[in-house]
Write a protein that holds these residues in place. Structure first.
Motif, short mmCIF file in Angstrom:
data_model
loop_
_atom_site.label_atom_id
_atom_site.label_comp_id
_atom_site.label_asym_id
_atom_site.label_seq_id
_atom_site.Cartn_x
_atom_site.Cartn_y
_atom_site.Cartn_z
N VAL A 156 -54.28 118.27 54.06
CA VAL A 156 -55.48 117.37 54.30
C VAL A 156 -55.46 117.06 55.91
CG1 VAL A 156 -53.82 115.36 53.82
CG2 VAL A 156 -56.49 114.88 53.53
N LEU A 198 -56.87 109.37 56.93
CA LEU A 198 -57.28 110.40 56.10
C LEU A 198 -58.61 110.89 56.70
CD1 LEU A 198 -56.01 109.95 52.33
CD2 LEU A 198 -54.95 111.41 54.28
N ASN A 223 -59.67 113.77 50.31
CA ASN A 223 -58.98 112.38 50.49
C ASN A 223 -58.92 111.82 49.13
OD1 ASN A 223 -59.28 112.98 53.11
ND2 ASN A 223 -61.20 111.41 53.54
#
Length: 99
Positions: free
Chosen positions: A5, A81, A88
């Motif tokens: 991520v 994020l 996310n």
């Protein structure tokens, strides 16, 4: 298996890749992972625990390290994020982020 991520620091605009899930990297390389990620204090602590537990620490922390790292980045270093919405959302779910 770890999932990547993207994270972004709002003030500096710096982008980093974070992970959530099981850390194969930590399982095989142990305390070197936080060292290469720039967390010298965490690396030293993990080295001590690895030595005192004869490596057993490394097996346990492979399940926990990515979540701990992401939590430190998001709370202490103020990253946010910055990936696609589905990634996310999955990261927030796995990391236990309510907001």
């Amino acid at each position: 298996m770890a999932t990547a991520v993207m994270m972004k620091h709002p003030a500096s605009g710096m982008i980093k890749k974070g992970y959530f899930g099981f850390s194969w990297t930590y399982l095989f390389f142990g305390w070197w992972v936080p060292l290469f990620r720039g967390e010298l204090g965490v690396a030293a602590l993990h080295l001590l625990f690895t030595i005192f537990t004869f490596g057993f620490w490394q097996l346990i922390v492979a399940f926990l390290y990515n979540k701990q790292y992401m939590t430190r980045m998001l709370t202490e270093k103020n990253y946010v994020l910055a990936d696609t919405e589905p990634v996310n959302t999955m990261a927030k779910l796995k990391l236990g982020i309510v907001a």
